[in-house]
Scaffold this motif. Structure first.
Motif, PDB file in Angstrom:
ATOM      1  N   GLY A  85       0.803  -1.514   0.074  1.00  0.00           N
ATOM      2  CA  GLY A  85      -0.094   0.214  -0.088  1.00  0.00           C
ATOM      3  C   GLY A  85       0.756   1.296   0.537  1.00  0.00           C
ATOM      4  O   GLY A  85       0.830   1.523   0.787  1.00  0.00           O
ATOM      5  N   MET A  86       1.615   1.095  -0.342  1.00  0.00           N
ATOM      6  CA  MET A  86       3.175   2.690  -0.475  1.00  0.00           C
ATOM      7  C   MET A  86       2.589   3.379  -2.027  1.00  0.00           C
ATOM      8  O   MET A  86       2.239   2.868  -2.790  1.00  0.00           O
ATOM      9  N   ALA A  87       2.991   4.826  -1.635  1.00  0.00           N
ATOM     10  CA  ALA A  87       2.615   5.200  -2.781  1.00  0.00           C
ATOM     11  C   ALA A  87       3.720   5.469  -4.465  1.00  0.00           C
ATOM     12  O   ALA A  87       5.033   4.418  -3.692  1.00  0.00           O
ATOM     13  N   ASP A  88       3.190   5.090  -5.052  1.00  0.00           N
ATOM     14  CA  ASP A  88       3.541   4.829  -6.983  1.00  0.00           C
ATOM     15  C   ASP A  88       5.427   5.592  -6.746  1.00  0.00           C
ATOM     16  O   ASP A  88       5.785   5.450  -7.532  1.00  0.00           O
ATOM     17  N   ASN A  89       6.036   6.394  -5.801  1.00  0.00           N
ATOM     18  CA  ASN A  89       6.997   7.412  -6.440  1.00  0.00           C
ATOM     19  C   ASN A  89       8.150   6.522  -4.900  1.00  0.00           C
ATOM     20  O   ASN A  89       8.987   6.672  -5.339  1.00  0.00           O
ATOM     21  N   LEU A  90       7.603   5.583  -4.021  1.00  0.00           N
ATOM     22  CA  LEU A  90       8.196   4.472  -2.930  1.00  0.00           C
ATOM     23  C   LEU A  90       8.915   3.270  -4.234  1.00  0.00           C
ATOM     24  O   LEU A  90       7.815   2.465  -5.008  1.00  0.00           O
ATOM     25  N   LYS A  91      10.635   3.061  -4.018  1.00  0.00           N
ATOM     26  CA  LYS A  91      10.565   2.072  -5.167  1.00  0.00           C
ATOM     27  C   LYS A  91      11.054   1.051  -4.143  1.00  0.00           C
ATOM     28  O   LYS A  91      11.455   1.545  -2.711  1.00  0.00           O
ATOM     29  N   PRO A  92      10.194  -0.164  -4.059  1.00  0.00           N
ATOM     30  CA  PRO A  92      11.233  -0.904  -3.380  1.00  0.00           C
ATOM     31  C   PRO A  92      12.448  -2.348  -3.762  1.00  0.00           C
ATOM     32  O   PRO A  92      12.809  -2.022  -4.314  1.00  0.00           O
ATOM     33  N   VAL A  93      13.017  -1.858  -2.470  1.00  0.00           N
ATOM     34  CA  VAL A  93      14.567  -2.128  -2.441  1.00  0.00           C
ATOM     35  C   VAL A  93      14.631  -3.732  -1.938  1.00  0.00           C
ATOM     36  O   VAL A  93      15.270  -3.951  -2.822  1.00  0.00           O
ATOM     37  N   ALA A  94      14.315  -3.866  -1.356  1.00  0.00           N
ATOM     38  CA  ALA A  94      14.441  -4.818  -0.428  1.00  0.00           C
ATOM     39  C   ALA A  94      13.228  -5.896   0.589  1.00  0.00           C
ATOM     40  O   ALA A  94      12.281  -5.095   1.258  1.00  0.00           O
ATOM     41  N   VAL A  95      12.976  -6.964  -0.330  1.00  0.00           N
ATOM     42  CA  VAL A  95      11.826  -7.830   1.165  1.00  0.00           C
ATOM     43  C   VAL A  95      12.442  -9.109   1.611  1.00  0.00           C
ATOM     44  O   VAL A  95      13.539  -9.568   1.246  1.00  0.00           O
ATOM     45  N   LEU A  96      12.785  -8.617   3.478  1.00  0.00           N
ATOM     46  CA  LEU A  96      12.995  -9.337   4.194  1.00  0.00           C
ATOM     47  C   LEU A  96      12.150 -10.500   4.899  1.00  0.00           C
ATOM     48  O   LEU A  96      11.862  -9.759   5.746  1.00  0.00           O
ATOM     49  N   PRO A  97      12.370 -11.953   4.163  1.00  0.00           N
ATOM     50  CA  PRO A  97      11.598 -12.396   5.417  1.00  0.00           C
ATOM     51  C   PRO A  97      12.026 -13.350   6.480  1.00  0.00           C
ATOM     52  O   PRO A  97      13.533 -13.915   6.601  1.00  0.00           O
ATOM     53  N   LEU A  98      11.423 -13.146   7.891  1.00  0.00           N
ATOM     54  CA  LEU A  98      12.356 -13.241   8.604  1.00  0.00           C
ATOM     55  C   LEU A  98      12.011 -14.039   9.875  1.00  0.00           C
ATOM     56  O   LEU A  98      10.796 -13.957   9.990  1.00  0.00           O
TER      57      LEU A  98
END
Ligand SMILES: Cc1cc2nc3c(=O)[nH]c(=O)nc-3n(C[C@H](O)[C@H](O)[C@H](O)COP(=O)(O)O)c2cc1C
Length: 171
Positions: free
Chosen positions: A136-149
């Motif tokens: 649900g993040m704004a379009d101008n943000l860029k996903p960099v890493a997904v960290l399952p923990l």
């Protein structure tokens, strides 16, 4: 734990126990991320903590169906905020610093997890739009890493590395 021992213990883990992560450990880990250096101390990144089962499943799908992702009790998603960095640093902030800010924060979180007896894996293969949609993040943000923990349900094998002579030059 000695820092260099901690570095050796950080191994990518892709199987997790059902055991929940204690709130205190999560907060400690987020504080560790928050302590990371950032360009101009702007902290041009955002972190989304995902615990909801449906959202985790959707994130797993967004990571090109890497099934283990959804099995973690917590998934952290790190986003870069290009415009926040660009406001001070222009193109260099937009293209580079915000990515570095988010990356370093994730790196600190990953190491802090080890210090708390937790394990994780850095996931970089995902569909940006799908990850943004799930978080649900704004379009101008860029996903960099997904960290399952979470707590490891496997003993990961230690991967090899190149020799320093292949990576380091001395002038
Ligand atoms: C930028 C980046 C992207 C990665 N993407 C994935 C991924 O999508 N899926 C995965 O299972 N592992 C991924 N990894 C984990 C690497 O495979 C792992 O770090 C590497 O094999 C070294 O193993 P180690 O972490 O146990 O030392 C990624 C790691 C990094 C740093």
């Amino acid at each position: 734990m000695d820092f260099f021992t901690l570095l050796e213990k950080r191994l990518s883990t892709r199987a997790f126990l059902g055991k929940e992560v204690e709130e205190e450990k999560l907060q400690q880990l987020l504080e560790a991320a928050n302590s990371a250096p950032s360009a101009g101390n702007l902290q041009a990144y955002r972190i989304v903590v995902v615990r909801d089962s449906a959202k985790k499943k959707a994130l797993g799908e967004a990571c090109f169906r890497q099934g283990f992702v959804a099995t973690a009790p917590i998934i952290l998603v790190f986003f870069a905020d290009p415009e926040k960095s660009a406001a001070r640093y222009g193109e260099r902030g937009r293209e580079l610093y915000c990515i570095q800010d988010a990356t370093i924060a994730c790196c600190y979180a990953q190491l802090a997890a080890v210090a708390s007896g937790l394990s994780s894996v850095w996931v970089g293969a995902f569909d940006d739009a799908m990850v943004k949609g799930v978080a649900g993040m704004a379009d101008n943000l860029k996903p960099v890493a997904v960290l399952p923990l979470g707590y490891a349900a496997e003993k990961p094998f230690k991967t090899g590395r190149q020799g320093l002579s292949d990576l380091v030059s001395y002038l």
